[in-house]
Write an enzyme that holds these catalytic residues in place. Structure first.
Site, PDB file in Angstrom:
ATOM      1  NE  ARG A   1      -0.930 -15.625  -3.781  1.00  0.00           N
ATOM      2  CZ  ARG A   1      -2.193 -15.945  -3.532  1.00  0.00           C
ATOM      3  NH1 ARG A   1      -3.059 -16.069  -4.536  1.00  0.00           N
ATOM      4  NH2 ARG A   1      -2.601 -16.139  -2.298  1.00  0.00           N
TER       5      ARG A   1
ATOM      6  NE  ARG B   1      -3.129  25.383  -6.765  1.00  0.00           N
ATOM      7  CZ  ARG B   1      -2.121  26.262  -6.673  1.00  0.00           C
ATOM      8  NH1 ARG B   1      -1.966  27.187  -7.610  1.00  0.00           N
ATOM      9  NH2 ARG B   1      -1.307  26.214  -5.647  1.00  0.00           N
TER      10      ARG B   1
ATOM     11  CB  ALA C   1      -8.909  36.154 -22.233  1.00  0.00           C
TER      12      ALA C   1
END
Ligand code: UD1
Ligand code: MG
Length: 457
Positions: free
Chosen positions: A15, A331, A378
């Site tokens: 199933r 990370r 940046a």
């Protein structure tokens, strides 16, 4: 008491409509089988035997390294037949054998240990549950108080089908007697199967005491047979995680929109917005706030740190009072000190940022050591990979890295140094000075833009 555990995992799971064996489908981040293996580990079992059949090679590969032994059951001729296959792998020195199902994931070690204690090495102990709708299950048939047999639904009379006390599938038996009983099983029943449940009548015939212990929490013995049941069990399990966190004082924006796939430890006054996923071991210290749609795996978040929405954190630590995100990615090996700011679209890998350092926009820091109060502009990146090896970038305290810089590692920027925007820094930049590495700006007066030649009429 030395214990054998047999985990039945040979069934097909038709199933599930999946190429993956049923017991390898995941609930709260772990396979169904892993939940059961963890239960066995919690019991300190001396020998764990997993009975495999459908998808045996895949199931066996998933068990490798757990210390469990696998035996194959091919073909599958019933639960009693499954235990027959396990017999040669049992440790005879373990006087009790516990039977668990690979697709019944939420059985707690405490419940199983109580059943093992009820067995005591000389009684047959059955874990039972009262169900409003018992259809499909084996019924516990009693004479007075004494358990006489388990009768499978398909073999049961109308009177027996009215019994709501059913067998959960989990039992603890004296090892030597279990071995004797499963050898004596016959398959003269409605399903032409060797039913493990027939050992009850054999025990009764031998005068071995049979005890039934009912489980307080039916969810512990709930089996998974379909994607719908798996999803339903997942949500109810997650709701329990959420309720426990709320009870401990954690403020969840919505207890229905939380997923804990491991261990989440929270201090006081922690806030968690909607749709966060916590995987592995995650710790949130006092006053930490987690914005919506964050994914945290194996992470420690310091006191009063704020993780803004849509942030991914894996294998990282975030210091007290730090601000991370929105849309940041930490990370493995990212270590942010106190009051560090890591803003949108900033990726940090295997790097330490000391107290007060800031990388607020669109930047990459890989294999870097960043001093206190550094401002990392940046668009700046560390070029940490030369195609073969990774190299480190070291940035001293109070350095100011302008926008769009490339720091070509290995390279060191001294304390208090300023790097002019747009520089590619391939050699060390001295402390306290301005270093620029870009073409000088020139202006050419009276310069004419190219024009298209005008068409002759
Ligand atoms: C079984 C019990 C039933 C109980 C119910 C609880 C028997 C005969 N019946 O019924 O009394 O109420 O569980 O859920 O035991 N398996 C194998 N090899 C086999 C057959 C089964 O490994 O040859 C495994 C399955 O993968 C599954 C477990 O054993 O994990 C139970 O098998 P299943 O077919 O679901 O048994 P039920 O008929 O539901
Ligand atoms: Mg079943």
């Amino acid at each position: 008491m030395a214990l054998n555990v047999v985990i039945m995992a040979a069934g097909k799971g038709t199933r599930m409509k999946s190429a993956q064996p049923k017991v390898l489908h995941r609930l709260a981040g772990r396979s169904l089988l892993q939940h059961v293996l963890d239960c066995a580990a919690g019991l300190g079992a001396g020998r764990v035997v997993v009975v495999t059949g459908h998808g045996a090679a895949t199931v066996e590969a998933s068990v490798a390294g757990s210390g469990a032994v696998c035996v194959r059951q091919e073909p599958q001729l019933g639960t009693g037949h499954a235990v027959q296959q396990a017999v040669p792998a049992l440790d005879a020195a373990c006087d009790t054998t516990l039977i668990l199902y690979g697709d019944v994931p939420l059985i707690r070690s405490e419940t199983a240990a109580a059943l093992v204690a009820a067995c005591g090495g000389n009684a047959l102990a059955l874990l039972t549950v009262e169900l409003a709708d018992p259809s499909g299950y084996g019924r516990i048939v009693r004479a007075g108080d004494a358990v006489r047999a388990i009768v499978e639904h398909k073999d049961a009379s109308a009177d027996e089908r009215a019994i709501c006390e059913v067998y959960s599938g989990i039992m603890a038996a004296p090892t030597a007697a279990l071995v004797r009983w499963v050898r004596a099983l016959r398959n003269d029943n409605a399903q032409r199967e060797f039913y493990l449940t027939d050992v009850v009548a054999l025990a009764v015939a031998e005068g071995v005491p049979v005890v039934a212990r009912s489980v307080a929490d039916p969810m512990e013995v709930e089996g998974v047979n379909s994607p719908a049941q798996l999803a339903d069990l997942e949500r109810r399990l997650q709701r329990r995680h959420a309720d426990a966190l709320l009870e401990a004082g954690v403020r969840l924006a919505d207890p229905a929109r939380l997923d804990v796939r491991g261990t989440l430890v929270c201090g006081s006054d922690v806030e968690i917005d909607v749709n966060c996923i916590f995987d592995g071991e995650v710790t949130l210290a006092d006053g930490a706030r987690i914005g919506a749609h964050c994914v945290l795996r194996d992470a420690q978040i310091g006191a009063d740190a704020v993780i803004h929405p849509f942030t991914h954190i894996e294998g990282a630590t975030v210091g007290a009072g730090a601000l991370v995100g929105p849309y940041a990615r930490l990370r493995p090996g990212a270590e942010l000190g106190p009051e560090v700011h890591v803003g949108n679209f900033v990726e940090v890998k295997n790097s330490r940022l000391a107290a007060g350092a800031k990388a607020n926009h669109l930047a990459y820091l890989g294999d870097a050591t960043v001093g206190e109060r550094v401002n990392y502009g940046a668009g700046s990146i560390t070029a940490n990979y030369d195609g073969a090896h990774k190299h480190r970038t070291v940035i001293g305290d109070d350095a100011h890295i302008g926008s769009n810089c490339v720091l070509v590692a290995p390279v060191t920027v001294g304390a208090g140094a300023t790097i002019g925007g747009g520089s590619t820094i391939a050699r060390d930049a001295p402390a306290g000075a301005l270093t620029l590495a870009r073409a000088r700006q020139v202006t050419i007066a009276g310069w004419q833009r190219p024009r298209k030649a005008s068409k002759q009429g």
